[in-house]
Design an enzyme around this catalytic site. Structure first.
Site, PDB file in Angstrom:
ATOM      1  CG  ASP A 159      40.020  53.246  38.057  1.00 57.22           C
ATOM      2  OD1 ASP A 159      39.064  52.473  38.312  1.00 57.22           O
ATOM      3  OD2 ASP A 159      39.934  54.181  37.243  1.00 57.22           O
ATOM      4  N   PRO A 174      42.886  59.257  54.199  1.00 54.74           N
ATOM      5  CG  PRO A 174      41.270  60.342  52.928  1.00 54.74           C
ATOM      6  CD  PRO A 174      42.194  59.182  52.911  1.00 54.74           C
ATOM      7  CG  ASN A 175      40.610  63.231  57.743  1.00 50.78           C
ATOM      8  OD1 ASN A 175      41.233  64.255  57.986  1.00 50.78           O
ATOM      9  ND2 ASN A 175      39.708  63.166  56.767  1.00 50.78           N
ATOM     10  NE  ARG A 227      30.407  58.681  58.037  1.00 55.48           N
ATOM     11  CZ  ARG A 227      31.450  59.514  57.930  1.00 55.48           C
ATOM     12  NH1 ARG A 227      32.539  59.146  57.292  1.00 55.48           N
ATOM     13  NH2 ARG A 227      31.399  60.720  58.472  1.00 55.48           N
ATOM     14  CG  HIS A 263      35.573  50.927  56.702  1.00 59.93           C
ATOM     15  ND1 HIS A 263      36.091  52.100  56.188  1.00 59.93           N
ATOM     16  CD2 HIS A 263      35.287  50.149  55.633  1.00 59.93           C
ATOM     17  CE1 HIS A 263      36.109  52.027  54.864  1.00 59.93           C
ATOM     18  NE2 HIS A 263      35.629  50.852  54.503  1.00 59.93           N
ATOM     19  CG  LEU A 264      39.330  52.217  62.953  1.00 57.66           C
ATOM     20  CD1 LEU A 264      39.749  53.530  62.319  1.00 57.66           C
ATOM     21  CD2 LEU A 264      40.054  51.996  64.246  1.00 57.66           C
ATOM     22  CB  SER A 265      33.027  53.533  62.530  1.00 52.43           C
ATOM     23  OG  SER A 265      33.148  53.940  61.169  1.00 52.43           O
ATOM     24  CG  ASN A 267      40.327  52.712  57.254  1.00 48.92           C
ATOM     25  OD1 ASN A 267      39.536  53.226  56.447  1.00 48.92           O
ATOM     26  ND2 ASN A 267      40.139  52.775  58.558  1.00 48.92           N
ATOM     27  CD  GLU A 269      36.969  49.130  51.865  1.00 44.22           C
ATOM     28  OE1 GLU A 269      37.392  48.950  50.691  1.00 44.22           O
ATOM     29  OE2 GLU A 269      35.966  49.820  52.125  1.00 44.22           O
ATOM     30  NE  ARG A 286      38.545  61.068  61.579  1.00 43.57           N
ATOM     31  CZ  ARG A 286      38.325  60.346  60.488  1.00 43.57           C
ATOM     32  NH1 ARG A 286      39.160  59.377  60.157  1.00 43.57           N
ATOM     33  NH2 ARG A 286      37.279  60.589  59.724  1.00 43.57           N
ATOM     34  NE  ARG A 323      30.274  56.962  61.454  1.00 42.81           N
ATOM     35  CZ  ARG A 323      31.449  57.524  61.148  1.00 42.81           C
ATOM     36  NH1 ARG A 323      32.451  56.749  60.722  1.00 42.81           N
ATOM     37  NH2 ARG A 323      31.617  58.817  61.269  1.00 42.81           N
ATOM     38  CE1 TYR A 374      35.945  56.548  62.109  1.00 39.44           C
ATOM     39  CE2 TYR A 374      36.171  58.840  62.816  1.00 39.44           C
ATOM     40  CZ  TYR A 374      35.690  57.898  61.917  1.00 39.44           C
ATOM     41  OH  TYR A 374      34.940  58.300  60.835  1.00 39.44           O
ATOM     42  CB  ALA A 430      36.196  60.180  53.460  1.00 39.60           C
TER      43      ALA A 430
HETATM   44  C1  DQA Z   1      36.398  55.000  58.326  1.00 38.42           C
HETATM   45  C2  DQA Z   1      34.946  55.245  57.931  1.00 38.42           C
HETATM   46  C3  DQA Z   1      34.861  56.327  56.858  1.00 38.42           C
HETATM   47  O1  DQA Z   1      33.499  56.539  56.496  1.00 38.42           O
HETATM   48  C4  DQA Z   1      35.437  57.616  57.380  1.00 38.42           C
HETATM   49  O2  DQA Z   1      35.413  58.612  56.379  1.00 38.42           O
HETATM   50  C5  DQA Z   1      36.814  57.440  57.919  1.00 38.42           C
HETATM   51  C6  DQA Z   1      37.083  56.285  58.751  1.00 38.42           C
HETATM   52  C7  DQA Z   1      36.511  53.997  59.473  1.00 38.42           C
HETATM   53  O3  DQA Z   1      37.607  53.476  59.670  1.00 38.42           O
HETATM   54  O4  DQA Z   1      35.544  53.745  60.185  1.00 38.42           O
HETATM   55  O5  DQA Z   1      37.692  58.272  57.721  1.00 38.42           O
HETATM   56  O6  DQA Z   1      37.092  54.448  57.212  1.00 38.42           O
END
Ligand code: DQA
Length: 147
Positions: free
Chosen positions: A86, A10-11, A110, A99-101, A73, A97, A18, A106, A23, A76
């Protein structure tokens, strides 16, 4: 030809605009191109999917159990995406996995991931570069006898 799955939750479809201060400004299309470049080094092609809904992400995983590896990725859904977790537990290929951040730097909510313990590795805090590095890792980790 073997495939590498790039799966974004998501997102992440709005990367580029964004919250760029968190990010960065690299778009998902640019990330796809970078991952495709890495995959091509191993003769793999990339299948990329981004969904905001957990169910669609699970559908993609269930349809791609044959891939050589995956870069995921979960956005959230890392926090409480038990259905996604699962599905990943039942996903045989190695996956990383991303994560950009740096989620550890944070908000407290998270700081743990329900999905990361299942991953072959985790890359975080390196921005868009993390996807390229995760893809390259898979090209190096997956054994040669894999077609
Ligand atoms: C994220 C970190 C997550 O906590 C956040 O909800 C995202 C982006 C990242 O790539 O840093 O949507 O996965």
């Amino acid at each position: 030809m073997s495939e590498l799955l790039l799966l974004n939750g998501p997102n992440l479809g709005t990367l580029g605009t964004r919250q760029p201060e968190i990010y960065g400004t690299t778009t998902l299309a640019e990330i796809e191109a970078a991952v495709a470049e890495e995959a091509a080094g191993r003769g793999w092609k990339v299948v990329s999917a981004q969904h905001n809904g957990e169910g669609e992400l699970i559908d993609v995983l269930q349809r791609h159990g044959h891939v050589a590896g995956a870069v995921v990725n979960p956005g959230a859904l890392m926090i409480a995406g038990w259905g996604l977790r699962d599905a990943l537990a039942d996903f045989a290929p190695p996956w990383i996995e991303v994560h950009l951040s740096n989620v550890w730097a944070r908000e407290g909510f998270r700081h743990s991931s329900v999905t990361a313990p299942l991953a072959a590795g985790v890359v975080m805090g390196l921005g868009a570069l993390g996807y390229r590095l995760a893809a390259r890792s898979l090209t190096l980790l997956v054994p040669d006898d894999r077609p």
